[in-house]
Design a protein around this motif. Structure first.
Motif, PDB file in Angstrom:
ATOM      1  N   ASP A 193       0.840  -1.200   0.000  1.00 29.75           N
ATOM      2  CA  ASP A 193       0.000   0.000   0.000  1.00 29.75           C
ATOM      3  C   ASP A 193       0.874   1.248   0.000  1.00 29.75           C
ATOM      4  N   SER A 216      -0.906  -3.145  -4.034  1.00 31.75           N
ATOM      5  CA  SER A 216      -2.261  -3.458  -3.562  1.00 31.75           C
ATOM      6  C   SER A 216      -3.145  -2.229  -3.681  1.00 31.75           C
ATOM      7  N   ASN A 244      -4.383  -0.775  -9.832  1.00 32.02           N
ATOM      8  CA  ASN A 244      -4.777  -0.378  -8.475  1.00 32.02           C
ATOM      9  C   ASN A 244      -4.270   1.006  -8.078  1.00 32.02           C
TER      10      ASN A 244
END
Length: 390
Positions: A193, A216, A244
């Motif tokens: 992330d 992610s 993403n």
């Protein structure tokens, strides 16, 4: 060459070994790496002196040992030359956003403030082809607004198999590459992330092939009258997956530029991304995606709140949320919402060169009286029945 002694992990205080490693900037009496990693805080001195010692130990180790930072604030000011197998890791990993206050106890607390420049004065600089560089689990902050995280231009070779995982950047001028000198990436992987806030310029200028830029999640926003600079530039990138991303191009910024020669192999594939202005009343003033060359596809894209006031720009005339000026581009499964100031007549796709293939474009938000529009003033445009082609 000075010698130093170390206690071998697990063998007790009486088991000693002598090494011939000299550590620039560190004490000759410091403990050598133990176990399967190098702890930055096992050395003494300033953070830069500790890192100098740790880098020397890592470069001398075989197989390469990673450098582990502590759960604290660090400050580094020296430019570092990368080498194959370099790994700099935080104490743990997890989502971080330094803009949010009052939740520090819940977030990983490994922060690095960088007092560096950009280009050849960045914090990490590749001066030759490298393999297997990894940085993971760190929240980076720029103290001066001109810092770049990592620079590896084509003139220095290629950064092979670099892995970047769960990173945060606050206040940086650039993260990877510069618009004039893209980051040379092959077999690179992004994971975890990511958060990028308080940005000062284009964070990613990328080149190369065979990459997986697939975190992610990535939350990356930019506001301000910046003259139409892009959040991300892909210069001759092929056979690469990008997924993403949540890109917010507010005000004067554009989100994505794709460029490359006609000889390029194509296959720059974006999927499952949000590319938008902040909201209907805080939109992007111009185009969100511009394709000038190469070959790219965009699938499952949430494309919102652009083209509110394209007259703000002087570098080019923005004519649609997506502009195709060259190369080959494919757009499939696009959800789109209009900004309050954007008329329904503004094209979602405007083609002035190259080839564009457009299918399944869905106008959302309840303020469409007809289908989204795609227009061609040059090049080739192929659409399906979900758009009005002109």
């Amino acid at each position: 060459m000075s010698t130093r002694r170390t206690v071998l992990k697990g063998l007790g205080a009486g088991a000693l070994v002598t090494t011939g490693l000299t550590l620039t900037g560190g004490s000759s009496a410091q403990a050598a790496p133990t176990g399967d990693e190098i702890l930055l805080d096992s050395y003494t001195g300033t953070d830069d002196q500790k890192l100098t010692a740790a880098l020397a130990a890592a470069k001398a180790s075989s197989p390469r040992l990673p450098i582990r930072l502590a759960a604290r604030n660090h400050t580094f000011s020296q430019t570092r030359t990368t080498f194959s197998g370099l790994r700099i890791l935080g104490p743990n990993t997890g989502w971080q956003n330094p803009e949010i206050s009052g939740i520090s106890g819940a977030l990983p607390q490994c922060t690095v403030t960088l007092n560096c420049g950009n280009g050849a004065s960045s914090w990490l600089v590749g001066t030759a082809t490298t393999y297997d560089v990894t940085v993971s689990g760190i929240c980076f902050k720029s103290s001066n607004g001109v810092t770049q995280f990592y620079h590896h231009p084509y003139s220095a070779g290629t950064s092979y198999a670099t892995r970047l995982d769960t990173l945060t950047f606050l206040g940086f001028k650039h993260v990877l590459g510069t618009p004039a000198d893209p980051f040379a990436a092959t077999l690179n992987t992004w994971a975890g992330d990511w958060t990028l806030v308080g940005v000062q310029d284009t964070q990613f200028s990328l080149g190369g092939s065979d990459n997986w830029f697939c975190p992610s999640s990535m939350n990356y926003g930019w506001a301000g009258a910046n003259g139409g600079k892009y959040l991300m530039r892909f210069s001759n990138v092929s056979k690469t997956s990008v997924r993403n991303l949540y890109l917010t191009a507010r005000g004067g910024s554009r989100a994505i530029l794709v460029e490359g020669p006609a000889s390029q192999q194509g296959g720059l594939d974006f999927s499952d991304c949000v590319i938008e202005g902040q909201n209907a009343n805080d939109p992007a003033m111009g185009a969100l995606i511009v394709v000038k060359g190469g070959g790219a596809s965009f699938t499952n894209t949430k494309l919102n709140f652009g083209m509110a006031r394209p007259s703000d720009f002087t570098d080019q005339s923005d004519t649609g949320l997506i502009m195709v000026q060259g190369g080959t581009a494919v757009f499939t499964n696009t959800w789109t919402n209009r900004a309050t100031a954007t008329a329904e007549s503004v094209p979602v796709v405007a083609v002035s060169g190259g080839q564009a293939y457009v299918s399944t474009v869905l106008g959302m938000g309840g303020n469409w009286s007809s289908k989204p529009k795609a227009v061609r003033t040059g090049g080739a445009l192929v659409t399906d029945a979900t758009v009005t082609a002109a």
